[in-house]
Design a protein around this motif. Sequence first.
Motif, short mmCIF file in Angstrom:
data_model
loop_
_atom_site.label_atom_id
_atom_site.label_comp_id
_atom_site.label_asym_id
_atom_site.label_seq_id
_atom_site.Cartn_x
_atom_site.Cartn_y
_atom_site.Cartn_z
N PHE A 1115 -0.45 -10.74 -7.31
CA PHE A 1115 -1.11 -10.42 -6.03
C PHE A 1115 -1.81 -11.68 -5.50
O PHE A 1115 -2.29 -12.51 -6.27
CB PHE A 1115 -2.14 -9.30 -6.21
N SER A 1116 -1.94 -11.73 -4.20
CA SER A 1116 -2.61 -12.90 -3.60
C SER A 1116 -4.12 -12.83 -3.77
O SER A 1116 -4.81 -13.86 -3.68
CB SER A 1116 -2.27 -12.98 -2.10
N GLN A 1117 -4.70 -11.63 -3.98
CA GLN A 1117 -6.14 -11.48 -4.15
C GLN A 1117 -6.40 -10.57 -5.34
O GLN A 1117 -5.62 -9.65 -5.63
CB GLN A 1117 -6.79 -10.87 -2.89
N ASN A 1118 -7.52 -10.81 -6.01
CA ASN A 1118 -7.93 -9.92 -7.09
C ASN A 1118 -8.61 -8.66 -6.56
O ASN A 1118 -8.67 -7.64 -7.25
CB ASN A 1118 -8.89 -10.65 -8.03
N LEU A 1119 -9.20 -8.74 -5.32
CA LEU A 1119 -9.91 -7.61 -4.73
C LEU A 1119 -9.60 -7.58 -3.24
O LEU A 1119 -9.74 -8.58 -2.55
CB LEU A 1119 -11.42 -7.74 -4.94
N TYR A 1120 -9.17 -6.43 -2.78
CA TYR A 1120 -8.95 -6.20 -1.35
C TYR A 1120 -9.98 -5.21 -0.87
O TYR A 1120 -10.24 -4.19 -1.53
CB TYR A 1120 -7.55 -5.65 -1.09
N THR A 1121 -10.60 -5.44 0.29
CA THR A 1121 -11.59 -4.51 0.86
C THR A 1121 -11.10 -4.07 2.23
O THR A 1121 -10.79 -4.91 3.09
CB THR A 1121 -12.97 -5.16 0.99
N GLU A 1122 -11.05 -2.77 2.43
CA GLU A 1122 -10.65 -2.21 3.71
C GLU A 1122 -11.66 -1.16 4.14
O GLU A 1122 -12.41 -0.61 3.32
CB GLU A 1122 -9.25 -1.57 3.63
N TYR A 1123 -11.70 -0.87 5.45
CA TYR A 1123 -12.67 0.08 6.01
C TYR A 1123 -11.91 1.12 6.79
O TYR A 1123 -10.97 0.81 7.54
CB TYR A 1123 -13.65 -0.66 6.93
N ILE A 1124 -12.36 2.40 6.62
CA ILE A 1124 -11.78 3.49 7.41
C ILE A 1124 -12.91 4.35 7.94
O ILE A 1124 -14.02 4.38 7.38
CB ILE A 1124 -10.80 4.35 6.56
N GLN A 1125 -12.61 4.99 9.05
CA GLN A 1125 -13.61 5.88 9.65
C GLN A 1125 -13.69 7.16 8.85
O GLN A 1125 -12.75 7.57 8.17
CB GLN A 1125 -13.25 6.17 11.10
#
Length: 1860
Positions: A1115-1125
């Motif tokens: 993976f390109s990142q160890n941690l992905y952060t996303e936001y949802i309503q």
Amino acid sequence: MLWRLTIVLGVVSILVGTGEANQPPIFTQGMDYLQIPEDTVVGSSVYTLSATDADGDPLTYGVTGQVSMRLFSVDSTSGVVILQTSLDREQTDEYQITVTVSDGTNPQVQQTPTIFITDANDNSPVFQGIPYQVDVNENDIQQTSIFRVTATDADQGIGGTVSYFLEAGDETKFEVDRPTGVVSLKEELDYETSSVYQLRIRAQDGGGSLDGSTVYQSSTTVLIVNVVDEDDQPPLFLGQPFSTQVNEDTPVGTTIITINARDGDYGINNPIVYSTEGDDGTFSIDSTTGAISLAKSLDRESKRDEGGVYSFDVQARENSSDSRTTNTSVSITVVDVNDQIPTFYNGTGNSPQNYFTATIPEGTSAGIPLGGLDMRVEDNDEGDNGRFTLTLDAEGSQYFEVVPSTVYGQAAVNIRVRNSRLLDYEMLQSVQFKVIAREDVAAEHFSSNATVLVTLEDTNDNSPVFNQSKYDLSVAENSPDGTSVGKIMATDLDSGEFGEITYSLQGSGSDKFAVNNVTGLITVAKGDELDRETIPFYFLTLLAEDGGGRASNVQLQITMLDVNDEAPTFQRSSTFKVYIQEDAATFDEPLQVLAVDRDEGTNADIKYSIVGGNDLGNFTIDEDSGVINLTQPLDYEALGGQDEFHLVVQAKDEGLPPLNSTTTVIVVVEDMNDNEPVFLENMVNTTVSEAATADTLVVKLNATDADSGFNGRIDYRIASGSKDKFYITNDGEIKVSPGGRLPLDRDLYGDSYTLLVSATDRGNPDQKTGTATVFITIEDINNQKPVFNPSEKTDTLPEYPNTTYPSKLADMPAVDSDVDSNLEYTITSIEAQDENGQVVTVDANLFNITNKGEVWVNGELDREFAEDYVLRLEVNDTAAPWPGVQTATATLTIILQDVNDNAPEFSGDEIEQNIQEQLPIGQLLATITANDPDKGPNGEVMFSLAGTTLLAIDSSTGQIKVNSTIDREDGQWLNFTVTAKDSGNPPRTTDKSYNWRVSDTNDNDPKFEQASYSGEVSENATVGTTVLTVTATDSDFGSFGTVRYSLVPVDSNFTIDDVSGVVSVEGKLDREMEEQVTLTVTATDNPGGNENNRREKSVEVTITLLDVNDEAPTFSQNLYTEYIQEDVDAGTSIITLTAVDRDSSGPNSDVEYAIVAGNADGVFTINGDSGAMRTVKPPGLAPGQDFNLTVLASDKGTPIMSSTTIVRVKILDTNDNAPIFVYPTANASITVLENEPVGTFVVRVRATDEDEAQNGNVTYYFDPSDEYNGDRANFTLDPISGNLTTKVMLDREEKAQYTLYLQARDAGFPPLTGATVIRVQVGDVPDTDPVFKPQLDPVTGEVVPQTLTVGENLAPGTVVGSVLNAVDADEAATIFYFIVGGDPSGYFDLNKETGEIKTTRTFDREAQASYTLVVKASNNASYSLPANNRRRKRDIAYDPADPTLQEVIIEIGDQNDEAPRFTKREYSAGITTQFQFGDAVTVVTAIDPDAGNNSVVTYSITSQLYQDRDSEGNLMSTPTDATGTFNIEPGTGQIVTGKVFSSDEKGYYTLQVSARDVGGQSDNASVAIYLLREDQRVKIVFQRTPDEVRAFKDEFAALLSNITGAIINVDDIQFHTTDNQQTDELRTDMFIHGVDKSTGLIMDKERLIELIDANYEFLVRLLREFNVVEYQIAVRPTEDVTYNNLIITIAALAAILLLSVALIATVCVCWTSRLKRELRASQAMLYSTKDVIPDLTEKDALQVPGTNQFAIDGSNPMWGKEVYVNEIAEESDSDDSLDDNEVDVKSPQAPSAPPRDDYGDDQEITVNLYNDEYDNYTKFPPGYANGNFILDAALKEHEDSKKNGPHRNFRDLNLETTEI
């Protein structure tokens, strides 16, 4: 010894062969290193290969090797290197490539340059360790560092330097340190305000070049800041503001609204206790639930002043130890019920009334309110329940209108006149109608009405009316009294005395007619005074006046019908004179007599005829036009001395009976200039020395002209041939012109001149000219230097001349233009040079020169010794006055020619060398050289070769080249002979033999067995594993055929055996880094030989690496952060994950995805193939919470490889609730009084939003979609509090209601809005002043004052009229009127209630014709004028910008109460015998102060007396009656002659004139008319137009009379006539004469001029002020030629004949005196002489320039020349000029003046140095009395003008130039 010689020769042969063999090319320096930017565009040229070849062979460039050829291509000819593929410095920052160059002969030359890839800014910063998230305590202080972000940039230098910026988020609370990325607090956080912050941070590099531009790369990331809550907040009300509505009939106990509050700390929820503050007991609140209920009944009317709104506070107290409290406002609006009916009231009373009365005058203007009507209407309901309309019933609406038409709550009722035309007392006496108030919005539609009775007052409002605007009548002149002219009547619609009409006539001439005052019949009253020729039309006014004083008038035009009672009258005097030259076919200007007949029609048609004086038939006349023409040209000589014709011309009309009159026309015939000047000698020969100086007399010419006067006066001029060397004086003397030391240098300008001299008379208009030719011979002096011709000479001689010595070489003669010259020659020097330019020494006696200029040689000349000889020669004129000065020099050059006496000689030893086989044809092998000391063709050597055909030699250059292929196997030696031959005649030759050896070369390349090779190897193969073998062979022998292998470039993972060609593994292989390797194998021969003599070939080898599963997905990142309503829908895409497996395609790189942790509730799912993650259902978590999902990526290889990453999903709040307005209700009406100050509170609007945090923060705005509504501009809405305040002071009269569209907007994204509408009613207060409606001019549109008229002499109390009614925008306002300006004496009285103006005194129009009053309209019945600081009331000036003021002009009507008054009691004038019948003499003027027809004055002569003189000139004691001698125009006062006057009349006439107005009042004056001769007049010339002079002629005459003491009469004013009879329209001639007051005699012209001259000190300012140019005698004195005078003249002529000799001498003396006088006149002072004479005083500078006694006799002083000297100079004729040849003489008073050196033949200069001939030169300062300084100044200006072009500033010194 022989073997030693053989060894030496062999070594030499090898050395020579090595030096002359073909050399391989060499790369130039700088080809081993290069830098290329990584952003270089594919296809671009990156650099150019450059090599040199000592042999000059064409070069071929290339590139070799797999890497090299993949990166670059090379143009084989130019060497330009082209980039083949894109570069990336971050992957590879340098390359080593192999480039080649070949000359086609030698082996290919290679070089391995290093290519360095320089950085371009093509990488963006990359954040490390994302995603970013941090928890922060809400009480952390500012400047606390909470987090650090880190980003890296793969670029170098400043392009890899990263700076950090806060791009989005709350910049007031956070900041980012740019260099470090440290995030810090700027202020404390508040959990209650916001529990989470999203900061978008941008990382940006320092910029750099990319694709030719400077770019900055950046990337962004998000930092989530979670705020940790603490217990520090008071209770928080939810749903503010708290506002609601309740009907006023709501039952007690009903819950109205519930107040909600919670603990301000979201994490700590303490109980809340509620209570009210400020409530009057109407409501109660539940302390636990916050429910507010009704405690007692409501009454909205009791809260009407508050708008029906109950306002109080509610307190929320936190039930905790701290007991924190918060208050909020509660607003409860009582909703109205429609229970009120519109009701009418009288004024301010409180009792209803439904009947009203009012009274107005008929015809009251539209817009005027009903006076005395005080009506008010009210409806106490609110909003639309209180809105109603006001209308009038059908009867009332015909005449009136009601305002306002719509009422909110209450209003004053104002009923205004709508149609004033219908308010006619004659048609209507009263009107009764109803005013209806009706609700138009409320469902009940309640209504009421009131009755109004309006009574009309009668006025006299109709004036008499004529049925035509103008009447045209006619009657025959001289009709008897009582003759009917016409009958005109008017009508008046009024009745009684107001309708009774009386008639009267007014206007000039109304006394000649009468009108019946009842019937309107107009008749003749004074028929004997009706003369059409005097007054053809009468313009009268017929006045019709009714019994009420209203009047109308109409214009009458009464035309007089003609009868034939007038004879034709010639417009010019009875006798006038014209001049015509002999031989003229026509007059210069048409000769026309013109008569007029005051009758009209056929009675005025005139026919002309000549009835006398035309006995010879020389003249004809056109009977219609009166134009007189010649029948044939006249001959002056044939007339026999009779040069005048007296023609009697008759003018006769066509009337019955016809009438006629005659006049005399005198035609004078003038002689012409018909003789040419004649020279005594037509051809003159003379001599002058060339040494003659300027002004030396050459010869004097004489010419005569048989004509006399100006026709016989001669001017001399050199027409051509002078070449600026001579000039001629006006005495005919030809002199030498100035022009240097010797202006007549014979050698420079020639030895003779032929002058054409002209003599021109001054005839007018045609001048005659005679010519003579003057031949001038220039005598020589010895003053010239000798001259060699040529001064430089070159001779060419053979090397061995076949002659004896001494021998003549050349002629070098010199010439001297002087006649007596004696020349002596010498050789001053000899210079010699050989053919190389080296100086050699020769015998000084080798050459000699004779006295004839012949150069001889005394010995043999040898070219080999010296090729060039240069001889310096000198000649001296020994006969010159100064020996040794008049010399000249020359140069003789001798060049020797060559003879062929030398054979060619080869240079150097025998040539023996080695040459290689297979050299290309044309290859240069050697260059043979031979020298021949001879020159030219004798020294030119040609070559030829014999003995072999394999070689060829260039015949000119000696270059030996390959002529055919040389093969060593055909022979090892080449033997040949070269012959050198010169081009002499005969030629000379030399031979030389050569022996050359042929040697072997490396001329075969290695050759591979295959075109390419390929192989495979596993990526985990060990070092030494064999991959493949390559093989190459070379057909050469020895070392040239031996092959070695190498890899180009060297590869660290593979190697090759240089002998066997085996390729094997050298290092660790990794297929994921490089799947296929392409190598270049090079085979090179001659391994031990010279590197530059090797040949090579290359082949491409491809090695494929076989894959093994050794890479896991990444993976390109160890941690992905996303936001949802929080309300996200199922199936919403969250993120698409990508893991990369570097293994080859297939199972080893196929990746599968799975969620392995954190998804217990099954909210999310992931696609196993694509990695796309979506929601399966709503998240079910509160905002601020998050999911941590573990995602696994694994491949399908053996063994299976895998890796994991974390996906954090955070839940965000959704802005899903729009603000809702809770107060005031939609369409609510709010009342605010007008005139309240800016910022007055209107209402506080409130809206609530159920969202949290910033999504629930509400701000207030005006609705942007309503931006064009002008109402909003008058108010201010606070966006935070919602307070609505006024922005301007409101004015109900300007606008009574404002509609505002409001919007509440939350802070969510996207923001949501709510809207409402409120209406602001403006309450009325009495605040506006009444204003006058401006009256506009219908044409210009400008505001004009009101104008009223009142007659003069009327009794006080007379009504003038009424002021225009003013209007007041306030309801039921009363208006009062006051005079505030223009009546300080109180002449007028103004009724303040009605506006009627009356007089308080009797007026005199002549004392003051009008009064301008300023009237003010006010609501204040006690208004008074303001006082100044002395407590005196001051007038108010009319200000058009003040509408409360009205300007009223009261004009005083005229009565005929003033008599005419003459402007002078005594008038005087002069006439001459030239006056004809009807000529104008003078004008008398009387002024009547009355106006209109009353001011019309009629003039008459009451008596005429003639005062004659006796023979001694004394006045006779008794005057005689002279009635009829003069007439006067009744309308203008113009006095004209009534007869023709003779020269025998010596006295003067006295007239008594009368001026009478239409009322019979009169005044008298006397007029003295003097008889004078034409020569008694003085002409004054003004620089003004005639109209301007006429305007001040009386003033000028009076001032001139006061100064001179004489009576000055102005006789005539006309355009100025110049000397050449041209009209100057910019100047004016005034003719005056003077009368001696003591004797009454006409002053002599000389006496009058003496008086003027004697008083010039007083007159100079006067004359300057009136722009007087000059004055002079108007007409030269002439004597009557009688018979006796003629006899005396003949006798005198006889005596003159007897004394002819004496007379001739006298004429000569006079002529000489005249010339001297003119010369002195030319030197008279100009007005700019102060510039020439610095010490000249103002008094010395003549105040009267041009008064020169030496000028022509009879002229007068010229006044005012200091102003108009330039104009005068322009008009001065040529008689006042000096000839060009005269003024060119340098003045003796100016010795420093520069001599003239540019005397041209084609230009004349006219210098106007005087204008008249009165000399006052004695006033000049000492040393300047002769006036020469003027001539000096003129000549100096003339010289300057020639340098700068003609006409420059000549006007400044009165100079004029004339181009000829």
